[in-house]
Design an enzyme around this catalytic site. Structure first.
Site, PDB file in Angstrom:
ATOM      1  N   ASP A 164      12.057   0.487  -8.165  1.00 42.40           N
ATOM      2  CA  ASP A 164      11.837  -0.482  -7.250  1.00 42.40           C
ATOM      3  C   ASP A 164      12.828  -1.819  -7.353  1.00 42.40           C
ATOM      4  OD1 ASP A 164      11.245  -2.078  -5.074  1.00 42.40           O
ATOM      5  OD2 ASP A 164       9.031  -1.433  -5.288  1.00 42.40           O
ATOM      6  N   ASP A 255      15.806   0.658  -1.061  1.00 34.33           N
ATOM      7  CA  ASP A 255      15.263  -0.092  -2.684  1.00 34.33           C
ATOM      8  C   ASP A 255      14.338   0.400  -3.303  1.00 34.33           C
ATOM      9  OD1 ASP A 255      13.350  -0.869  -0.800  1.00 34.33           O
ATOM     10  OD2 ASP A 255      12.775  -2.336  -2.516  1.00 34.33           O
ATOM     11  N   GLU A 256      14.011   1.477  -3.183  1.00 33.99           N
ATOM     12  CA  GLU A 256      13.059   2.355  -3.851  1.00 33.99           C
ATOM     13  C   GLU A 256      13.267   3.931  -3.844  1.00 33.99           C
ATOM     14  OE1 GLU A 256       8.562   2.660  -2.690  1.00 33.99           O
ATOM     15  OE2 GLU A 256       9.265   0.678  -2.158  1.00 33.99           O
TER      16      GLU A 256
END
Length: 632
Positions: A164, A255-256
């Site tokens: 993350d 983003d993850e």
DNA sequence: GGCCGAAGGACCC
DNA sequence: CTCCAGGGTCCTTCGGCG
């Protein structure tokens, strides 16, 4: 393009979204009687016809339906649960949020929803009160049978990582504009913030908070508009790194991502040290680095900052040589066929199999090196990473940072559910590891607040709260009652959480099921304006569909009134559609009915949306003529 | 009873 | 002074239908 669906502009990581649910229950208090508050309650209520009074007590404490006052509006307050919230004045923040919201249509609607929730909870408490001890006994027996199966099927053979990026959008903006680095800032617009940097969080400014409230909380807040193209670019750099450790990694947003390191770790054991060696580039390196695209000014500034944080994530690089071979010996976790967890085979996709991990690794490693640059002679700090999971994840984070100048956090665990929770544990720029053994898992789970678990949101948390459940231990203790109060799907999910179970196989990217476009605007009520808006949306949707070569069988429109009430109207058509006209024909009809419905009154909207959905899913993968990959 | 479609929500980022 | 997103997935409930 195969990564299509994941391009969905993610909101943003850890952020808890607006919410809160501001645990009105003080943990300790719950613990004292946590033995089984609900159990006790229901028993009491059963033996004494008056029971409900006891039960309703619990309910009202969780969500007082009494108007105004303090307790209500738990849904608007700040979530203090998350990291980065130390030492900030929650009282004050909530007061500001309240004052900014009070009386607005939005607020009124929240109030309405709050009442509705309270109603649901009290209905649940009533049901609880009507449960007999016998029923409970039976339920317990049944549930425990499931527990047995679940535990037996526990698969500890996998090493799953959830990675993350830290405050992603904000971090990117700060990286590219040094002026922002020492200021509280957020990314988004006055209408809504996508994320905020850690400085702004100190003021209570969070993701999913409207910008104007952010401004009230922090008058100096700098709001930077989103720049998705940029985030996408950075995201793909990160993915380049991840791919080398698991070609089947699953991005969940920009983003993850989840990774399954199991196979790689096997391979890693025989990876020579040089393959695990990296260099922390220095300023000179960067001068010749790929990022030439960035203008010099920025680059220089970036470096100044980067130096400080470029150090190897977490402790000692030197403790790395601990090639813990002891790890390979855990036979206790006999590899079970994991029947429960999703059965998708991660490694069977015949898609573009990017050669082998080794090859990719080499390729990319080259790419990471500044052209014609020799780290040895340039005096870059040499970093050697070990072979266990934690070391590998450190390496991954290190490389991400070297490549993007951004930090990431990660969770390492035997399944996805745990990995996800773990990645939040040491949030900015940290990682957390749960070894593959039952004891470690249970120890971790024990005091884990249910709210931290992915899938348990504000509402579920509040319902559980009313039952005296705040931690996973409570969840287990109340398993019988839960199985009676919630649907089979929900209660079995809760049970699995209570046991620390989660998916152990990362699903291969699945086909998208719907596509939609929606827009918020200042009030519209004239039919002509509404149709016009509808037209625009359908046009945009049609374009999106065609861009991806998809069609939908169900066309729906979404309407949000100026009072924030949401309505959806849909219709499935005989043949899948994708053209502007086909879609609009349906949408217009649906809209027309709505306008007529509230007839003398105008239909006053603040948002409209249009979407095309695929139909269920054909039972057997119908061999219908190699049907086009359309929604059916 | 089971499946389907519609509508409403919960949740996630 | 105004001012609370937009892209998804999945679950639940309910009515119709064969």
């Amino acid at each position: 393009m195969e990564s299509c669906w994941l391009e969905g502009e993610g909101q943003e990581e850890e952020e808890d979204m607006e919410e809160d649910w501001s645990a009105p229950v003080d943990g300790r208090e719950a613990q004292d009687q946590h033995h089984s508050p609900a159990l006790a309650r229901s028993t009491v209520s059963f033996s004494s016809p008056d029971g409900p009074s006891v039960a309703s007590d619990g309910a009202s404490s969780a969500s007082s339906s009494s108007a105004e006052g303090t307790g209500i509006m738990t849904r608007m307050e700040l979530n203090t649960f998350k990291a980065g919230m130390e030492g900030l004045d929650k009282e004050k923040i909530n007061k500001i949020i309240m004052e900014a919201s009070k009386g607005s249509r939005f607020y009124e609607n929240e109030l309405r929803k709050e009442k509705q929730m309270a109603g649901r909870i009290s209905a649940m408490m009533d049901r609880l009160a009507s449960i007999t001890p016998q029923q409970q006994q039976e339920a317990l027996l049944q549930v425990d049978k499931m527990v047995e199966d679940l535990v037996e099927g526990r698969d500890l053979s996998r090493t799953i990582v959830h990675l993350d990026m830290d405050a992603f959008y904000a971090a990117v903006e700060m990286r590219d504009n040094p002026a922002l680095r020492d200021k509280p800032m957020a990314v988004g617009g006055i209408g809504m913030l996508s994320t905020s940097n850690y400085l702004a969080r100190k003021y209570g400014v969070r993701a999913a908070m409207p910008g104007f409230i952010g401004k009230k909380l922090c008058p100096d807040l700098v709001i930077v508009p989103t720049n998705f193209d940029k985030y996408r670019t950075v995201s793909s750099q990160v993915r380049d790194v991840l791919r080398q450790y698991d070609p089947y990694f699953a991005p969940m947003s920009l983003d993850e991502a989840y990774m399954d390191l199991t196979e790689y770790l096997e391979l890693r054991k025989s990876l020579p040290e040089e393959e695990r060696t990296f260099y922390a580039h220095t300023e000179e390196c960067f001068m010749s680095k790929e990022n030439a695209a960035v203008d010099n000014q920025k680059k220089e500034d970036m470096l100044g900052e980067t130096q400080a944080s470029v150090k190897v994530p977490e402790l000692s690089v030197n403790s790395t040589t601990n090639i813990d071979d002891e790890d390979g010996s855990l036979e206790k976790s006999k590899v079970t066929p994991c029947h429960d967890d999703n059965v998708s085979s991660p490694c069977c996709g015949t898609e573009e199999l990017p050669e082998t991990c080794e090859q990719i690794a080499k390729d990319v490693k080259e790419k990471e090196k500044p052209e014609g640059h020799d780290c040895e002679t340039m005096g870059c700090e040499k970093v050697v990473f070990g072979c266990d999971a934690e070391e590998v994840v450190r390496e991954i984070r290190f490389r991400i940072q070297q490549r993007t100048y951004l930090t990431a956090s990660a969770g390492i665990a035997p399944n996805m559910m745990l990995a996800k929770v773990c990645s939040d544990q040491n949030k900015p720029n940290g990682q957390f590891y749960i070894p593959s053994d039952c004891e470690a898992i249970m120890d971790f789970i024990k005091d884990l607040p249910v709210r931290k678990v992915c899938g348990i949101g504000k509402v579920m948390a509040q319902q559980l709260n009313a039952l005296g459940i705040t931690t996973c231990t409570h969840l287990y203790e109340q398993r019988a009652v839960l199985s009676l109060l919630f649907s089979p799907i929900s209660s079995s999910h809760l049970l699995r959480v209570a046991l620390g179970l989660g998916a152990t196989r990362i699903e291969r990217e699945s086909e998208r099921k719907s596509m939609s476009v929606e827009r918020t605007f200042s009030e519209l009520s004239k039919p002509s304006e509404l149709y016009r808006k509808c037209w625009e949306l359908c046009e945009a949707l049609a374009k999106d569909l065609q861009d991806e070569g998809l069609k939908g069988r169900t066309v729906t429109i979404k309407l949000k009134t100026v009072n924030f009430e949401v309505k959806q109207r849909g219709q499935t058509v005989p043949r899948a559609v994708s053209s502007m006209n086909e879609i609009y024909d349906v949408a217009e009809e649906l809209l027309k009915m709505e306008i007529q419905q509230c007839q003398p009154q105008p239909l006053r909207l603040r948002l409209m949306g249009s979407s095309a959905k695929r139909r269920k899913q054909e039972k057997p993968p119908t061999k219908t003529t190699t049907l086009d990959r359309f929604f059916l």
